[in-house]
Design a protein around this motif. Structure first.
Motif, mmCIF file in Angstrom:
data_model
loop_
_atom_site.group_PDB
_atom_site.id
_atom_site.type_symbol
_atom_site.label_atom_id
_atom_site.label_comp_id
_atom_site.label_asym_id
_atom_site.label_seq_id
_atom_site.Cartn_x
_atom_site.Cartn_y
_atom_site.Cartn_z
ATOM 1 N N THR A 194 11.480 16.059 -18.850
ATOM 2 C CA THR A 194 10.476 17.075 -18.599
ATOM 3 C C THR A 194 10.602 17.504 -17.141
ATOM 4 O OG1 THR A 194 8.138 17.645 -18.850
ATOM 5 C CG2 THR A 194 8.631 15.476 -17.954
ATOM 6 N N THR A 195 9.850 18.528 -16.759
ATOM 7 C CA THR A 195 9.912 19.041 -15.387
ATOM 8 C C THR A 195 8.503 19.305 -14.872
ATOM 9 O OG1 THR A 195 10.090 21.332 -16.150
ATOM 10 C CG2 THR A 195 12.155 20.145 -15.782
ATOM 11 N N GLY A 196 8.426 19.534 -13.548
ATOM 12 C CA GLY A 196 7.181 19.978 -12.956
ATOM 13 C C GLY A 196 6.206 18.880 -12.597
ATOM 14 N N LEU A 197 6.630 17.624 -12.607
ATOM 15 C CA LEU A 197 5.743 16.517 -12.264
ATOM 16 C C LEU A 197 6.167 15.893 -10.939
ATOM 17 C CD1 LEU A 197 5.438 14.689 -15.711
ATOM 18 C CD2 LEU A 197 3.908 16.408 -14.749
ATOM 19 N N ASP A 198 5.222 15.207 -10.293
ATOM 20 C CA ASP A 198 5.563 14.452 -9.089
ATOM 21 C C ASP A 198 5.035 13.027 -9.151
ATOM 22 O OD1 ASP A 198 2.837 14.715 -8.698
ATOM 23 O OD2 ASP A 198 2.998 15.729 -6.759
ATOM 24 N N ARG A 199 4.546 12.616 -10.349
ATOM 25 C CA ARG A 199 4.073 11.249 -10.519
ATOM 26 C C ARG A 199 3.963 10.902 -11.997
ATOM 27 N NH1 ARG A 199 -1.288 11.777 -7.341
ATOM 28 N NH2 ARG A 199 0.069 13.269 -6.302
ATOM 29 N N ALA A 200 3.987 9.611 -12.291
ATOM 30 C CA ALA A 200 3.760 9.098 -13.640
ATOM 31 C C ALA A 200 3.372 7.643 -13.507
ATOM 32 C CB ALA A 200 4.999 9.259 -14.518
ATOM 33 N N ARG A 201 2.760 7.099 -14.563
ATOM 34 C CA ARG A 201 2.275 5.726 -14.526
ATOM 35 C C ARG A 201 2.830 4.926 -15.684
ATOM 36 N NH1 ARG A 201 -3.526 5.254 -15.395
ATOM 37 N NH2 ARG A 201 -3.350 3.188 -14.422
ATOM 38 N N ILE A 202 3.013 3.628 -15.443
ATOM 39 C CA ILE A 202 3.190 2.665 -16.523
ATOM 40 C C ILE A 202 1.912 1.848 -16.571
ATOM 41 C CG2 ILE A 202 4.483 1.206 -14.908
ATOM 42 C CD1 ILE A 202 5.662 -0.251 -17.259
ATOM 43 N N VAL A 203 1.348 1.693 -17.768
ATOM 44 C CA VAL A 203 0.075 0.996 -17.944
ATOM 45 C C VAL A 203 0.235 -0.074 -19.010
ATOM 46 C CG1 VAL A 203 -2.383 1.243 -18.418
ATOM 47 C CG2 VAL A 203 -1.124 3.144 -17.392
ATOM 48 N N HIS A 204 -0.187 -1.286 -18.709
ATOM 49 C CA HIS A 204 -0.151 -2.368 -19.683
ATOM 50 C C HIS A 204 -1.441 -2.400 -20.493
ATOM 51 C CE1 HIS A 204 3.262 -4.992 -17.774
ATOM 52 N NE2 HIS A 204 3.660 -3.797 -18.134
ATOM 53 N N ALA A 205 -1.440 -3.218 -21.542
ATOM 54 C CA ALA A 205 -2.574 -3.248 -22.472
ATOM 55 C C ALA A 205 -3.870 -3.650 -21.787
ATOM 56 C CB ALA A 205 -2.267 -4.201 -23.633
ATOM 57 N N ASP A 206 -3.782 -4.450 -20.700
ATOM 58 C CA ASP A 206 -4.993 -4.873 -20.010
ATOM 59 C C ASP A 206 -5.500 -3.833 -19.016
ATOM 60 O OD1 ASP A 206 -3.123 -5.037 -17.993
ATOM 61 O OD2 ASP A 206 -3.411 -7.178 -17.580
ATOM 62 N N GLY A 207 -4.842 -2.667 -18.940
ATOM 63 C CA GLY A 207 -5.264 -1.600 -18.048
ATOM 64 C C GLY A 207 -4.599 -1.616 -16.691
ATOM 65 N N GLN A 208 -3.898 -2.712 -16.360
ATOM 66 C CA GLN A 208 -3.205 -2.770 -15.076
ATOM 67 C C GLN A 208 -2.006 -1.828 -15.092
ATOM 68 O OE1 GLN A 208 -4.081 -4.960 -12.218
ATOM 69 N NE2 GLN A 208 -2.971 -3.193 -11.477
ATOM 70 N N GLY A 209 -1.790 -1.126 -13.982
ATOM 71 C CA GLY A 209 -0.702 -0.155 -13.976
ATOM 72 C C GLY A 209 -0.034 -0.012 -12.624
ATOM 73 N N LEU A 210 1.086 0.689 -12.651
ATOM 74 C CA LEU A 210 1.789 1.115 -11.453
ATOM 75 C C LEU A 210 1.945 2.620 -11.516
ATOM 76 C CD1 LEU A 210 4.798 -1.404 -11.185
ATOM 77 C CD2 LEU A 210 2.649 -1.490 -9.916
ATOM 78 N N THR A 211 1.770 3.273 -10.379
ATOM 79 C CA THR A 211 2.017 4.704 -10.289
ATOM 80 C C THR A 211 3.275 4.933 -9.463
ATOM 81 O OG1 THR A 211 -0.307 5.355 -10.482
ATOM 82 C CG2 THR A 211 1.167 6.911 -9.388
ATOM 83 N N LEU A 212 4.182 5.728 -9.998
ATOM 84 C CA LEU A 212 5.387 6.114 -9.289
ATOM 85 C C LEU A 212 5.252 7.574 -8.885
ATOM 86 C CD1 LEU A 212 8.226 5.117 -8.407
ATOM 87 C CD2 LEU A 212 9.101 6.092 -10.535
ATOM 88 N N ARG A 213 5.370 7.846 -7.587
ATOM 89 C CA ARG A 213 5.362 9.207 -7.052
ATOM 90 C C ARG A 213 6.720 9.482 -6.432
ATOM 91 N NH1 ARG A 213 0.344 6.951 -5.986
ATOM 92 N NH2 ARG A 213 -1.464 8.180 -6.646
#
Length: 282
Positions: A194-213
């Protein structure tokens, strides 16, 4: 192995990479959790997936093996992962490593820096020959994806164009009981752009996540990958900011940025720990 770390408690982040193995990041511990899939030993003379895949590799100057217009052959997932890198500067919280590619006249430098709850990677690509080099670079972090893991890009979700197993057609977001973008709804392996983004997240089932920018000016495209265990030894997902919207550099050669002699190309990524109750629409 080179290790850097910063922060305390939940904000501690620790990174290890192996200069002898393509500078692959073999461990990324944040918020008390290892986020990367295990990275088994591999043969640099073999195929990229021959021994299973994990960790975080630098993929350059192509993802898929291909032949460029001038006849230059580029190997599967490039050649940075096959080569020994040189660590040119290192401290408790930062380390710089460089490599000269074999397939094209290009040097790549990566500086990793950690602070409490955050990892930053700064890159410089430098042409070492007399001609410019079209550059397809992609981040290649394979995050462990236990049940309930999702990739989240915010709302509205962008349109996906499939790359694997079928290239060029619109692809629906995978999903399962945990929602769209989830590994639970994947029966094999899926890759899309896809295009046009500057960030995305990985989220685990417990709600904890990492954001990559990332630097969307140099990295205007995003590859997304879900693998239920086809190529990796366990389920993984990947968020892959990239300079090109296809896996084969030859397919988008005219669209790629060119690294010209005397004009290095620079870009960056930042990864940060999210709160467990972070808003999916971030």
């Amino acid at each position: 192995m080179v290790g850097i770390a910063a922060g305390r408690g939940r904000d501690r982040i620790a990174v290890e990479f192996d200069p002898l193995d393509g500078a692959r990041i073999t461990s990324l511990v944040a918020a008390g959790r290892e986020w990367l899939a295990p990275s088994p030993p591999r043969d640099p003379e073999g195929g990229f997936t021959a021994s299973g895949t994990g960790g975080w590799d630098e993929v350059v100057p192509t993802v898929a093996a291909c032949t460029m217009a001038d006849g230059t052959g580029l190997p599967d997932h490039g050649d940075a992962w096959r080569l020994e890198w040189s660590v040119v500067a290192s401290g408790p919280a930062t380390s710089t490593a460089v490599v000269s590619l074999r397939s094209v006249p290009l040097q790549l430098s990566r500086t990793l820096t950690v602070e409490a709850g955050r990892l930053r990677a700064d890159y410089v690509a430098t042409a070492t020959g007399r001609a410019g080099v079209p550059l397809l670079w992609a981040a290649h972090p394979l995050f462990a994806a236990p049940p309930g893991t999702r990739i989240v890009t915010g709302a509205p979700e962008p349109r996906l164009v499939g790359e694997f197993p079928e290239a060029g057609s619109p692809m629906a977001w995978p999903g399962g009981a945990t929602g769209r973008g989830g590994i639970d709804g994947v029966g094999g392996a899926l890759k899309a752009f896809t295009t046009g983004l500057d960030r995305a997240r990985i989220v685990h089932a417990d709600g904890q996540g990492l954001t990559l920018r990332w630097d969307a000016r140099t990295l205007p495209h995003l590859g997304l990958f879900w693998d239920a265990g086809v190529f990796a030894d366990q389920p993984v997902v990947a968020i892959e900011p990239t300079t090109g919207c296809r896996d084969a550099a030859s397919a988008v050669e005219e669209e790629l940025p060119v690294v010209s002699p005397g004009r290095p190309l620079r870009w960056w990524l930042e990864l940060s720990v999210d709160d467990a109750d972070a808003d999916d629409a971030d």
